[in-house]
Every structure is written in C-alpha cells, then in structure tokens.
Design a protein around this motif. Structure first.
Motif, short mmCIF file in Angstrom:
data_model
loop_
_atom_site.label_atom_id
_atom_site.label_comp_id
_atom_site.label_asym_id
_atom_site.label_seq_id
_atom_site.Cartn_x
_atom_site.Cartn_y
_atom_site.Cartn_z
N PRO A 11 0.81 -1.23 0.00
CA PRO A 11 0.00 0.00 0.00
C PRO A 11 0.83 1.26 0.00
CG PRO A 11 -0.12 -1.12 2.14
CD PRO A 11 0.55 -2.06 1.20
N ASP A 21 -5.41 5.03 -10.10
CA ASP A 21 -6.69 4.43 -10.49
C ASP A 21 -7.35 5.23 -11.62
OD1 ASP A 21 -7.47 2.02 -9.37
OD2 ASP A 21 -8.02 2.94 -7.46
N HIS A 27 -3.53 -2.69 -10.09
CA HIS A 27 -3.70 -3.94 -9.35
C HIS A 27 -3.04 -3.81 -7.98
CE1 HIS A 27 -5.20 -5.91 -12.96
NE2 HIS A 27 -4.15 -5.45 -13.62
N ARG A 28 -3.81 -4.03 -6.93
CA ARG A 28 -3.32 -3.93 -5.55
C ARG A 28 -2.97 -5.33 -5.06
NH1 ARG A 28 -7.50 -0.69 -6.72
NH2 ARG A 28 -7.65 1.41 -5.85
N TRP A 30 -1.44 -6.48 -2.42
CA TRP A 30 -1.60 -6.80 -1.00
C TRP A 30 -3.04 -7.13 -0.62
CZ3 TRP A 30 -1.58 -1.90 -2.86
CH2 TRP A 30 -2.58 -1.04 -2.41
N GLU A 31 -3.98 -6.78 -1.49
CA GLU A 31 -5.38 -7.04 -1.20
C GLU A 31 -5.83 -8.43 -1.65
OE1 GLU A 31 -7.68 -3.99 -2.98
OE2 GLU A 31 -7.20 -2.48 -1.46
N GLN A 32 -4.97 -9.14 -2.36
CA GLN A 32 -5.37 -10.42 -2.94
C GLN A 32 -5.27 -11.55 -1.93
OE1 GLN A 32 -6.71 -9.94 -5.87
NE2 GLN A 32 -5.98 -7.81 -5.68
N PRO A 35 -1.67 -13.83 -3.29
CA PRO A 35 -0.91 -12.94 -4.17
C PRO A 35 -0.16 -13.67 -5.28
CG PRO A 35 -0.63 -12.29 -1.88
CD PRO A 35 -1.35 -13.60 -1.87
#
Length: 320
Positions: A11, A21, A27-28, A30-32, A35
């Motif tokens: 982040p 964005d 594509h983030r 850390w949110e997956q 990963p």
C-alpha cells in the motif's frame, strides 16, 4: 489504445492510489487472497510497478515474473530497495522522488541534532514523570563550539549545511570527490572527516557501496565528545559497532532516524539514555509525502504518454 496496467505490491498513500486508479488499471497485490496466484494471472500484462520499501527488494526475481515491465516508479529518493542495475540491463526504467523531500529531511536533521545534544526528549520525559520538583534536569551538551561533518553533500546535505550555517558552526564534508564551488573543508575519507568533527551527520545513499561506511574506525575517530546523526539508511552504520561505541563511551551520543532492520531497533539502543530514536520520519510530513506520491504518479503518466520519465535514477537516465 489499451490502458496500461500497473502493479502496486504494497500500500501507498490514498492519493497515489486514487491518481493511479484514474489513469491506469491498478492492481493492488496486498489485497489479494493469494498474491502468487493473482500475480501469475496478471503478470504478462503488467507494464508499470509502483514500488516502496514496504514491497521489499525489487530485483531480478520480480523482473523475471513481469516480462512486459517497462518502468519501476519508486516512492522515495533512496532506491536501494530496487536493483537499478538489473533493471537497466533489461531496459526497465527506474525513477525516484528527489527534490520534493530535501527541505523536509533537512529540517528534521537539524531538529534531531538539537534534540540529541540538548536531550530534549529526555527533558520532556523528566517533566512528565514528575521529577522536576525533586531536582533540576541535568545540564546537557551543546552545539556551541562544535564542528559539523556532513557525510554526503548532495541536495539534502547542502540543505542541512545551509541551516547549520545560521548557527555559526564550522562545516566540513566528505563525498566521492571534492565539489567545485563548495567552500566547506573537504576530507577524503569518512574517518578523516570524523576526526575533524564533533558531530558527524550521515546523509549518503544506501546500497552496497555505502554499507557500514560508518564503522568502528570512524566512530573511534569521532571521539568521546562526538555525536553521530544518521538520517541516511540504517545500512550505512555498523549498528553493532555503534552500540559498542556508545556503551564504551567511545562517542558521546547518537540521534538515529534509520536502522539496519527496520522497524526492529535493538534493545541496547532503546535502553540508552544518550540516544534519540525516531521511526524513520525524515520525510514523513503530510505535505511532503503527498508530493512524493504525486511524483510517483507523474513519472508513470509521463512514461506512458511520452516515453520519458521525469526523475530517472542515474542507472537508467539515458533510457527513453
């Protein structure tokens, strides 16, 4: 034309995420939930990487997984977290965020120096603990009569020097070479600079060439009345040698904003009364971090709109 896809492994500021964005497919990672699986899916389409130290080391292993990668936009003026040489060899641009944080870091450096010498955090604790009515706070060392050595007279080093000139203290420096037009005394080794100084301020870049540049020899040269201020990278100082020097009275004290294994700080340093410790906040003001984030976004935008980066690092400056 297809909108470029950008990967952000860890982040960043909300303003950076919003800006990217708006202009790219972001594509983030850390949110997956997984990963590795996610990265394997999107990797062939990733053309830009928005990186920071939170993402860990960006090196050949990343470049192998991202075959379409064109640019790594790093959040920070220091970019030792990115293998810029390996990137250049593969034709990948690397950018950083110089200039926008120079004044902020210089302000913090002078504040840390004064806090260390005059023991400002210790005095604050003394009052909070109710000890003032019992006895006056002990007399502190002073900046008066001290000679300042700056290890690394780049843009931030010069900004520090300009501020310290107002205090009427003599200033000297060491760098890779003597700089034309600089009136401060030059010393050709860190040890020689330390021996001629009562305060040694470290503001060199991190990386292999400066690893443990400040070692036991340099600390011994600084001497029993000497103070070390490190706002560079933790890797620049041999931390074990620093602890030993502080414990033995080889030097008087230290003010540290950076550490070898951040955010982990040795207990030996945390327990010392002659050390001021900060959590790597040199550029950590809202205004400056926002400016750094804006430059990350603008580097990516410029690259994909014009094929040129705004602030390429030296290793990739001739690309694009």
């Amino acid at each position: 034309m297809t909108t470029p896809e950008i990967l952000m492994p860890a982040p960043m500021l909300a303003s950076v995420i919003t800006a990217l964005d708006e202009r790219f497919v972001l594509h983030r990672l850390w949110e997956q939930a997984d990963p590795d699986i996610f990265l394997a899916t999107v990797a062939p389409r990733i053309r830009g990487l928005a990186a920071s130290t939170l993402a860990g080391r960006i090196d050949g292993s990343w470049f192998d997984r991202l075959p379409a990668l064109e640019i790594v936009a790093n959040f920070g003026v220091g970019y030792d977290n990115v293998d810029a040489g390996a990137a250049a060899a593969r034709g990948i641009m690397v950018t950083n965020t110089p200039g926008v944080l120079d004044e902020e870091v210089a302000d913090l450096t002078v504040g840390l120096l004064l806090a260390t010498l005059r023991r400002i955090p210790q005095a604050d604790r003394y009052v909070r603990e109710g000890r003032w009515p019992i006895a006056p706070f002990p007399l502190s060392p002073t900046l008066r009569g001290r000679r300042i050595g700056i290890l690394g007279l780049g843009a931030i080093g010069k900004a520090v020097a300009r501020r310290l000139e107002a205090f009427g203290v003599p200033i000297a420096y060491h760098g890779r070479s003597r700089q034309a037009g600089v009136r401060y005394d030059y010393f050709d080794t860190p040890a020689a600079l330390a021996a001629a100084s009562d305060v040694l301020i470290s503001i060199v870049p991190g990386g292999r060439t400066t690893r443990r540049l400040i070692d036991a020899e340099v600390l011994a040269a600084l001497g029993a009345e000497g103070v070390l201020i490190n706002v560079a990278r933790g890797s620049v100082v041999d931390e074990a040698a620093l602890v030993a020097a502080l414990e033995a009275g080889t030097i008087l004290g230290a003010g540290l904003d950076v550490f070898e294994d951040e955010p982990h700080v040795p207990e030996a340093l945390r327990s010392m009364p002659n050390v001021v410790l900060l959590p790597h906040i040199g550029s950590a003001s809202q205004r400056t971090r926002a400016a750094m984030g804006s430059l990350v976004a603008h580097n990516l935008t410029s690259w994909f709109e014009s094929g040129r980066a705004l602030t390429p690092v030296p290793e990739t400056a001739n690309m694009g």
